[in-house]
Scaffold this motif. Structure first.
Motif, PDB file in Angstrom:
ATOM      1  N   ASP A   1       0.800  -1.227   0.000  1.00  0.00           N
ATOM      2  CA  ASP A   1       0.000   0.000   0.000  1.00  0.00           C
ATOM      3  C   ASP A   1       0.834   1.279   0.000  1.00  0.00           C
ATOM      4  OD1 ASP A   1      -2.280  -1.516  -0.002  1.00  0.00           O
ATOM      5  OD2 ASP A   1      -2.568  -1.420   2.177  1.00  0.00           O
ATOM      6  N   TYR A   2       2.102   1.193   0.391  1.00  0.00           N
ATOM      7  CA  TYR A   2       2.868   2.434   0.512  1.00  0.00           C
ATOM      8  C   TYR A   2       4.291   2.372  -0.039  1.00  0.00           C
ATOM      9  CZ  TYR A   2       3.486  -0.304   4.822  1.00  0.00           C
ATOM     10  OH  TYR A   2       3.673  -1.320   5.728  1.00  0.00           O
TER      11      TYR A   2
ATOM     12  N   LEU B   1      18.475  -1.765  -3.805  1.00  0.00           N
ATOM     13  CA  LEU B   1      18.243  -3.129  -3.348  1.00  0.00           C
ATOM     14  C   LEU B   1      16.898  -3.193  -2.620  1.00  0.00           C
ATOM     15  CD1 LEU B   1      21.822  -3.855  -1.992  1.00  0.00           C
ATOM     16  CD2 LEU B   1      20.808  -4.796  -4.058  1.00  0.00           C
ATOM     17  N   LEU B   2      15.887  -3.727  -3.308  1.00  0.00           N
ATOM     18  CA  LEU B   2      14.558  -3.887  -2.729  1.00  0.00           C
ATOM     19  C   LEU B   2      14.459  -5.306  -2.187  1.00  0.00           C
ATOM     20  CD1 LEU B   2      12.428  -2.095  -5.486  1.00  0.00           C
ATOM     21  CD2 LEU B   2      13.550  -1.111  -3.459  1.00  0.00           C
TER      22      LEU B   2
ATOM     23  N   LEU C   1       4.802  -6.119  -7.145  1.00  0.00           N
ATOM     24  CA  LEU C   1       5.042  -4.687  -7.349  1.00  0.00           C
ATOM     25  C   LEU C   1       6.531  -4.391  -7.479  1.00  0.00           C
ATOM     26  CD1 LEU C   1       3.816  -1.856  -7.476  1.00  0.00           C
ATOM     27  CD2 LEU C   1       3.950  -1.759  -4.979  1.00  0.00           C
ATOM     28  N   LEU C   2       7.350  -5.010  -6.635  1.00  0.00           N
ATOM     29  CA  LEU C   2       8.800  -4.781  -6.684  1.00  0.00           C
ATOM     30  C   LEU C   2       9.393  -5.313  -7.992  1.00  0.00           C
ATOM     31  CD1 LEU C   2       9.921  -5.599  -3.028  1.00  0.00           C
ATOM     32  CD2 LEU C   2       9.222  -3.423  -4.018  1.00  0.00           C
ATOM     33  N   ASP C   3       8.926  -6.473  -8.441  1.00  0.00           N
ATOM     34  CA  ASP C   3       9.419  -7.034  -9.712  1.00  0.00           C
ATOM     35  C   ASP C   3       9.105  -6.105 -10.880  1.00  0.00           C
ATOM     36  OD1 ASP C   3      10.504  -9.268  -8.525  1.00  0.00           O
ATOM     37  OD2 ASP C   3       8.711 -10.511  -8.816  1.00  0.00           O
TER      38      ASP C   3
ATOM     39  N   VAL D   1      17.427  -1.181 -10.330  1.00  0.00           N
ATOM     40  CA  VAL D   1      16.685  -1.864  -9.268  1.00  0.00           C
ATOM     41  C   VAL D   1      17.020  -3.350  -9.245  1.00  0.00           C
ATOM     42  CG1 VAL D   1      14.399  -2.494  -8.416  1.00  0.00           C
ATOM     43  CG2 VAL D   1      14.806  -0.193  -9.348  1.00  0.00           C
ATOM     44  N   ARG D   2      17.377  -3.865  -8.070  1.00  0.00           N
ATOM     45  CA  ARG D   2      17.569  -5.295  -7.858  1.00  0.00           C
ATOM     46  C   ARG D   2      16.576  -5.751  -6.791  1.00  0.00           C
ATOM     47  NH1 ARG D   2      23.480  -6.375  -6.046  1.00  0.00           N
ATOM     48  NH2 ARG D   2      22.763  -8.536  -6.211  1.00  0.00           N
ATOM     49  N   VAL D   3      15.780  -6.746  -7.109  1.00  0.00           N
ATOM     50  CA  VAL D   3      14.797  -7.267  -6.163  1.00  0.00           C
ATOM     51  C   VAL D   3      15.270  -8.624  -5.659  1.00  0.00           C
ATOM     52  CG1 VAL D   3      12.413  -7.995  -5.809  1.00  0.00           C
ATOM     53  CG2 VAL D   3      12.915  -6.020  -7.261  1.00  0.00           C
TER      54      VAL D   3
END
Length: 492
Positions: free
Chosen positions: A16-17, A36-37, A49-51, A60-62
């Motif tokens: 949500d945020y 780095l997420l 969402l992160l992907d 971005v690296r998940v």
């Protein structure tokens, strides 16, 4: 080449945020980032969402992992990071657009004056001649505390020079349970120090683990800098030990562990002088007796969220073309960068504008001319001049109304260094994507255009002055002639 910065964001069921947090990182003015997420076993769609962010931006690296807690997640991220510097963020908070840029700049502007007379450069710039002086290994910054729709600035250290461990510790001991010192996200670290000494979060602790990380890191930091510009928005939330369901016995055990480390830290820093601060060290136990790190419930100077900083108007401005648009956008961009520098030096934007003016012009016909050149009204100009004089940055005769002479004092040098940096960043923003040759040509053409403008204004001013003099002269003759005739007529 700009140094790579690794920004670590742990996330657990943050769908949500977390978008606001990641967007604030992607939109940083400083772009050389490794993001780095860390998905800590989310089950609410955070992973999807992160992907999606990773597919849109190569920085971005998940990393997906089984739920292991925030400390283990941050440790995992540190194992994977490649950046020269490390920055942290929590998934429900967000960064100011200039956050990483200010951190990098403060970290690299390290070998400078630590005290008057040291021979090193003042301000935030780097002195290439300096082969001595402490290296900056950690930066700590002010932050915004967000409560509902209100926001307030939070900070503690007002020193603007490079501190050693002991000086930093002397500030911290006065407010040992302050979020400002305890959290990770308002600090900037060198990864080389973290790796050399294998500094990690204690996964056995559920309280103050980030504070212990900070204390361990500071043991090896040669120099520490504080910046007074907020770089982070912290969402006020209840995450107390009680709300986490922790037992009283575990709470006491953890607080005892933290205090033992805190006490050992001050013994190490103060060495034989430890007895001088022993009583203040013990105050840490009292400060954290109820529920850990604290923040004032009411902070003076709050503002409505979104109005805490000067905003750069974008597409909402209907004027997009023409000379007025050019002047408007340049002025707003200059004020944006000057405003940040003013915040760092704890002066107002009006005062920064006046200092920028005074560096190039110190003789004025009157106060009206000062106001016009600075782009301020008369009241703001008078107030800014008085404050600069009060702060011993300038000297002038306050009773002078005409032929005003203003002197820049020695103390103003550090402020001017900061203002120079703001002006240079404004120039770089204007010349973004210009080649070196194009930038040089632009400078030549700009100087030529400005010379033409000055010449034309001088000609017009001279012509107007001449016409006014002639008109006055003719009017005087005409009036005199008329009076003479009337007198003659009367006599007749």
């Amino acid at each position: 080449m700009e140094p790579l910065v690794s920004i670590i964001v742990p996330a657990y069921n943050a769908k949500d945020y977390i978008g606001r947090c990641v967007d604030s990182i992607l939109n940083q003015e400083y772009q050389n980032l490794e993001i780095l997420l860390m998905d800590d076993g989310s089950s609410d769609g955070t992973d999807v969402l992160l992907d999606a962010y990773a597919k849109k931006d190569a920085r971005v690296r998940v990393i997906h992992q089984k739920n292991s807690g925030v400390s283990a997640t941050r440790n995992h991220a540190l194992d994977l990071a490649h950046g020269e510097f490390i920055q942290f963020a929590d998934s429900d908070d967000w960064l100011t657009p200039d956050s990483t840029r200010l951190f990098v700049r403060s970290m690299l502007g390290s070998r400078e004056e630590e005290a008057p007379g040291s021979g090193l450069k003042n301000g935030s710039g780097i002195n290439p001649e300096a082969g001595h002086g402490k290296q900056c290994d950690m930066v700590i910054a002010d932050f915004y505390r967000v409560t509902g729709k209100r926001v307030s600035q939070k900070g503690d250290i007002d020193a603007d020079h490079l501190m050693d461990r002991r000086e930093f510790a002397s500030y911290m001991i006065e407010n040992p349970a302050d979020f400002y010192y305890g959290v990770l996200w308002n600090k900037f670290f060198r990864r080389s120090i973290i790796e050399e000494h294998q500094i990690r979060m204690d996964v056995e602790l559920d309280w103050c683990e980030d504070f212990l990380f900070n204390l361990e890191y500071i043991r090896y930091a040669e120099g520490i800098r504080a910046i007074q510009a907020p770089v982070y928005y912290y969402m006020n939330r209840k995450d107390s030990l009680v709300s986490q369901g922790m037992s009283i016995s575990n709470t006491i055990r953890m607080k005892s562990t933290v205090f033992d480390y805190y006490n050992a830290f001050y013994r190490d820093v103060y060495e034989e002088d430890y007895d001088e601060v022993k009583q203040k060290v013990r105050m840490f136990l009292i400060s954290t007796a109820w529920d850990g790190f604290v923040m004032p419930s009411v902070v003076p100077g709050t503002a409505k969220l979104g109005e805490e900083r000067m905003k750069l108007a974008g597409q909402s401005v209907s004027l997009t073309q023409g000379i007025l648009a050019d002047l408007y956008y340049f002025r707003k961009l200059l004020e944006y960068y000057l405003g940040l520098s003013a915040m760092l030096k704890q002066i107002t934007l009006d005062e920064a504008l006046l200092l920028l003016l005074l560096e190039n012009c110190r003789q004025f016909e009157d106060r009206k001319e000062i106001a016009e050149l600075a782009g301020l009204n008369a009241q703001k100009t008078t107030r800014a001049l008085q404050r600069l004089k009060h702060e011993k940055l300038i000297e002038f005769d306050p009773d002078a109304e005409e032929r005003i002479s203003i002197e820049l004092l020695e103390k103003s040098k550090a402020y001017l260094n900061e203002i120079h940096h703001a002006a240079e960043e404004c120039r770089r923003a204007c010349l973004k994507d210009f080649s070196k040759e194009d930038a040089e040509l632009f400078q030549i053409f700009t100087e030529k255009a400005c010379g033409n403008m000055r010449e034309k204004i001088s000609q017009v001013s001279f012509t107007v002055a001449l016409d006014t003099a002639n008109f006055t002269k003719k009017s005087g003759k005409s009036a005199g002639s008329g009076r003479k005739k009337k007198s003659d007529k009367g006599r007749g």
